[in-house]
Design a protein around this motif. Structure first.
Motif, PDB file in Angstrom:
ATOM      1  N   LEU A  11     -13.355 -12.432  -4.380  1.00 53.17           N
ATOM      2  CA  LEU A  11     -12.443 -13.117  -3.933  1.00 53.17           C
ATOM      3  C   LEU A  11     -11.575 -13.693  -4.921  1.00 53.17           C
ATOM      4  O   LEU A  11     -10.297 -13.959  -4.556  1.00 53.17           O
ATOM      5  CB  LEU A  11     -13.182 -14.312  -3.101  1.00 53.17           C
ATOM      6  N   VAL A  12     -12.096 -14.166  -6.026  1.00 56.54           N
ATOM      7  CA  VAL A  12     -11.393 -14.771  -7.229  1.00 56.54           C
ATOM      8  C   VAL A  12     -10.233 -13.609  -7.814  1.00 56.54           C
ATOM      9  O   VAL A  12      -9.103 -13.740  -7.784  1.00 56.54           O
ATOM     10  CB  VAL A  12     -12.282 -15.401  -8.338  1.00 56.54           C
ATOM     11  N   LEU A  32     -16.841  -7.170 -14.272  1.00 56.56           N
ATOM     12  CA  LEU A  32     -15.551  -6.563 -14.375  1.00 56.56           C
ATOM     13  C   LEU A  32     -16.275  -5.071 -14.442  1.00 56.56           C
ATOM     14  O   LEU A  32     -15.301  -4.052 -14.326  1.00 56.56           O
ATOM     15  CB  LEU A  32     -15.476  -6.644 -16.245  1.00 56.56           C
ATOM     16  N   ARG A  33     -17.794  -4.730 -14.457  1.00 53.93           N
ATOM     17  CA  ARG A  33     -17.867  -3.252 -14.367  1.00 53.93           C
ATOM     18  C   ARG A  33     -17.766  -2.872 -12.718  1.00 53.93           C
ATOM     19  O   ARG A  33     -17.693  -1.846 -12.333  1.00 53.93           O
ATOM     20  CB  ARG A  33     -19.384  -3.191 -14.451  1.00 53.93           C
ATOM     21  N   ASP A  34     -17.771  -3.870 -11.811  1.00 58.89           N
ATOM     22  CA  ASP A  34     -17.708  -3.620 -10.491  1.00 58.89           C
ATOM     23  C   ASP A  34     -16.358  -3.067 -10.072  1.00 58.89           C
ATOM     24  O   ASP A  34     -15.202  -3.458 -10.118  1.00 58.89           O
ATOM     25  CB  ASP A  34     -17.753  -4.982  -9.550  1.00 58.89           C
ATOM     26  N   ALA A  35     -16.393  -1.736  -9.245  1.00 55.23           N
ATOM     27  CA  ALA A  35     -15.250  -1.244  -8.952  1.00 55.23           C
ATOM     28  C   ALA A  35     -14.093  -1.878  -7.990  1.00 55.23           C
ATOM     29  O   ALA A  35     -13.127  -1.822  -8.345  1.00 55.23           O
ATOM     30  CB  ALA A  35     -15.577   0.245  -8.432  1.00 55.23           C
ATOM     31  N   GLN A  36     -14.642  -2.524  -7.100  1.00 58.01           N
ATOM     32  CA  GLN A  36     -14.147  -3.506  -6.154  1.00 58.01           C
ATOM     33  C   GLN A  36     -13.337  -4.529  -6.963  1.00 58.01           C
ATOM     34  O   GLN A  36     -12.002  -4.775  -6.620  1.00 58.01           O
ATOM     35  CB  GLN A  36     -14.762  -3.822  -5.071  1.00 58.01           C
ATOM     36  N   ARG A  39     -10.432  -3.367  -8.798  1.00 61.30           N
ATOM     37  CA  ARG A  39      -9.311  -2.718  -7.860  1.00 61.30           C
ATOM     38  C   ARG A  39      -8.640  -4.295  -7.559  1.00 61.30           C
ATOM     39  O   ARG A  39      -7.522  -4.162  -7.236  1.00 61.30           O
ATOM     40  CB  ARG A  39      -9.858  -2.174  -6.571  1.00 61.30           C
ATOM     41  N   TYR A  40      -9.172  -4.952  -7.285  1.00 62.06           N
ATOM     42  CA  TYR A  40      -8.614  -6.300  -6.841  1.00 62.06           C
ATOM     43  C   TYR A  40      -7.859  -7.126  -7.925  1.00 62.06           C
ATOM     44  O   TYR A  40      -6.777  -7.682  -7.727  1.00 62.06           O
ATOM     45  CB  TYR A  40      -9.652  -7.462  -6.253  1.00 62.06           C
ATOM     46  N   LEU A  41      -8.440  -6.952  -9.102  1.00 57.41           N
ATOM     47  CA  LEU A  41      -7.420  -7.394 -10.272  1.00 57.41           C
ATOM     48  C   LEU A  41      -6.445  -6.754 -10.548  1.00 57.41           C
ATOM     49  O   LEU A  41      -5.339  -7.368 -11.027  1.00 57.41           O
ATOM     50  CB  LEU A  41      -8.733  -7.250 -11.661  1.00 57.41           C
ATOM     51  N   ILE A  47      -2.105 -11.033 -12.922  1.00 64.22           N
ATOM     52  CA  ILE A  47      -3.054 -10.280 -14.423  1.00 64.22           C
ATOM     53  C   ILE A  47      -1.875 -10.131 -15.483  1.00 64.22           C
ATOM     54  O   ILE A  47      -0.724  -9.932 -15.259  1.00 64.22           O
ATOM     55  CB  ILE A  47      -3.686  -9.027 -13.845  1.00 64.22           C
ATOM     56  N   GLN A  48      -2.464 -10.476 -16.375  1.00 66.51           N
ATOM     57  CA  GLN A  48      -1.645 -10.288 -17.609  1.00 66.51           C
ATOM     58  C   GLN A  48      -1.921  -8.765 -18.493  1.00 66.51           C
ATOM     59  O   GLN A  48      -2.689  -8.343 -17.949  1.00 66.51           O
ATOM     60  CB  GLN A  48      -2.120 -11.424 -18.880  1.00 66.51           C
TER      61      GLN A  48
END
Length: 183
Positions: A11-12, A32-36, A39-41, A47-48
């Motif tokens: 969500l964040v 950070l290892r989570d693929a979802q 993808r959202y990031l 995002i910088q």
């Protein structure tokens, strides 16, 4: 919050409006290892560039290329991803570079304009036989295609049968003059 889980991180990553909030998610390795979450990031416009590099740098060239052409990712982030792809191109081994060219049928070359091939990549490209018209066209239109690759393309059966492909290759500025004389 130490009790937050992957669903909170997703969500964040998807909706947060500041880079600092995204940094908090990225600081926890399991998120950070989570693929979802990744993808959202990548889809978050806040995002910088440094954060984007942190996500994409460990990935293979093919995965980075997929990010650069994804329609789910905002244009700004795709542009930054292209910069990561270009910087990673020179840092990876020749096998991965040649695999990217073959897997994308040369479509990736549009994003790599001005970047040279090393000798190992050239030898890998010259060791294969070509059956894709699109790959041959993309290599023939890429400005940095080295002369040995162009000479190898001219020897392919597909090029010998199709005059249009032969003409495109012969018009390339790097085409060897002895190949032009033979044709």
């Amino acid at each position: 919050n130490q009790r937050s889980g992957p669903s909170h991180a997703r969500l964040v990553a998807r909706h947060h409006h500041t880079p600092q909030g995204l940094d908090v998610v990225m600081n926890r390795a399991e998120f950070l290892r989570d693929a979802q979450v990744q993808r959202y990031l990548l889809g978050n416009t806040m995002i910088q560039e440094a954060q984007l590099k942190r996500i994409l740098q460990p990935k293979r060239l093919m995965e980075i290329y997929k990010v650069t052409i994804s329609r789910e990712i905002p244009d700004r982030n795709r542009q930054k991803s292209r910069l990561v792809l270009r910087s990673k191109w020179s840092a990876t081994d020749a096998d991965e570079r040649a695999a990217l060219i073959f897997a994308t049928e040369g479509r990736c070359l549009n994003q790599l304009t001005g970047l040279p091939f090393d000798s190992k990549t050239v030898s890998l490209l010259c060791s294969k036989s070509y059956t894709s018209t699109l790959l041959i066209q993309n290599l023939a239109r890429f400005g940095a295609t080295p002369p040995p690759v162009l000479a190898h393309l001219l020897r392919q059966n597909l090029v010998r049968r199709q005059q249009m492909l032969k003409t495109v290759i012969l018009q390339h500025p790097n085409c060897p003059s002895d190949a032009k004389r033979r044709m």
